[in-house]
Design an enzyme around this catalytic site. Structure first.
Site, short mmCIF file in Angstrom:
data_model
loop_
_atom_site.label_atom_id
_atom_site.label_comp_id
_atom_site.label_asym_id
_atom_site.label_seq_id
_atom_site.Cartn_x
_atom_site.Cartn_y
_atom_site.Cartn_z
N TYR A 179 0.59 -1.35 -0.07
CA TYR A 179 0.09 -0.10 -0.05
C TYR A 179 0.83 1.30 0.04
O TYR A 179 0.36 2.38 0.00
CB TYR A 179 -1.01 0.12 1.10
CG TYR A 179 -2.12 -1.06 1.17
CD1 TYR A 179 -2.72 -1.01 0.15
CD2 TYR A 179 -1.89 -2.18 1.94
CE1 TYR A 179 -3.82 -2.20 0.20
CE2 TYR A 179 -2.72 -3.09 1.97
CZ TYR A 179 -3.94 -3.12 1.10
OH TYR A 179 -4.59 -4.30 1.01
N HIS A 219 -8.59 1.55 -5.90
CA HIS A 219 -7.90 0.82 -5.21
C HIS A 219 -6.32 1.06 -5.43
O HIS A 219 -6.02 1.33 -6.55
CB HIS A 219 -8.22 -0.81 -5.49
CG HIS A 219 -9.58 -0.99 -5.41
ND1 HIS A 219 -10.43 -1.12 -4.37
CD2 HIS A 219 -10.91 -1.15 -6.32
CE1 HIS A 219 -11.52 -1.43 -4.17
NE2 HIS A 219 -11.84 -1.54 -5.47
O1 CA2 Z 1 -5.96 -1.88 -3.04
C1 CA2 Z 1 -6.84 -1.30 -2.03
O2 CA2 Z 1 -6.96 0.20 -2.01
C2 CA2 Z 1 -7.98 -2.01 -1.42
O3 CA2 Z 1 -9.14 -1.65 -1.61
C3 CA2 Z 1 -7.41 -2.06 -0.02
C4 CA2 Z 1 -8.14 -2.91 0.95
C5 CA2 Z 1 -8.23 -4.38 0.41
O4 CA2 Z 1 -9.19 -5.25 1.14
C6 CA2 Z 1 -8.92 -4.27 -1.06
O5 CA2 Z 1 -8.96 -5.74 -1.50
C7 CA2 Z 1 -8.08 -3.46 -2.00
C8 CA2 Z 1 -7.58 -3.13 2.38
C9 CA2 Z 1 -7.32 -1.83 3.14
C10 CA2 Z 1 -6.33 -2.25 4.11
O6 CA2 Z 1 -5.27 -1.09 4.19
C11 CA2 Z 1 -4.34 -1.31 5.13
C12 CA2 Z 1 -3.18 -0.72 4.87
C13 CA2 Z 1 -2.11 -0.50 5.74
C14 CA2 Z 1 -1.98 -1.70 6.42
C15 CA2 Z 1 -2.78 -2.66 6.45
C16 CA2 Z 1 -4.02 -2.44 5.82
#
Ligand code: CA2
Length: 145
Positions: free
Chosen positions: A24, A102
């Site tokens: 991310y 995303h």
């Molecule tokens: O890629 C993306 O932006 C997502 O929407 C992010 C979601 C995931 O469930 C989707 O499949 C794709 C997860 C967000 C979690 O974000 C975090 C960021 C840093 C550390 C842990 C989780």
């Protein structure tokens, strides 16, 4: 008339910058929100930001956006992308045009991330371009008539 935009982020996106930087990136949600607000302001628009880990709170914010006259929404629904008929119904119910963002490329990841309940009713979806996706989405809705 000046555009009124809403940036929504769903569950766990408050963790950005603290964990999983390989997926991310290193920016925090506050970084993203500040950049989005500056981008909107530079275009003479206003932009509100809201993040929640709760599906109902996001739905309530979408309903409030209709009352407030929001012109377009940019949303990263997080994991609710793949599970939430209720979030889709809220977006369809208010009929505010939205772009789905995303950070990661959901199609390169687990198969359960390959389906989005929102994409079919979005103007479009940006995925896999990192946090630049938010900027591209905001640029698009700023230009959209
Ligand atoms: O890629 C993306 O932006 C997502 O929407 C992010 C979601 C995931 O469930 C989707 O499949 C794709 C997860 C967000 C979690 O974000 C975090 C960021 C840093 C550390 C842990 C989780």
């Amino acid at each position: 008339m000046a555009k009124n935009l809403l940036l929504l982020n769903g569950p766990n996106l408050n963790l950005l910058g603290s964990r999983e930087p390989e997926v991310y990136g290193a920016s925090t949600l506050a970084d993203i929100e500040h950049a989005a607000q500056a981008q909107a302001m530079a275009a003479g628009a206003s932009l509100s930001c809201f993040q929640s880990n709760h599906e109902g709170a996001l739905i309530d914010r979408i309903h409030a956006a209709k009352t407030a006259g929001v012109d377009a929404i940019v949303i990263n629904p997080g994991g609710l992308t793949h599970t939430s008929v209720a979030l889709r119904d809220a977006l369809a119910g208010v009929a505010i045009p939205f772009v789905e963002v995303h950070i990661s490329n959901i199609y390169q990841r687990e198969s359960f991330r390959h389906h989005s309940f929102l994409s079919a009713i979005a103007i479009g979806t940006i995925c896999g371009l990192g946090i630049d996706g938010y900027r591209f989405a905001i640029d698009f809705v700023l230009k959209k008539r």
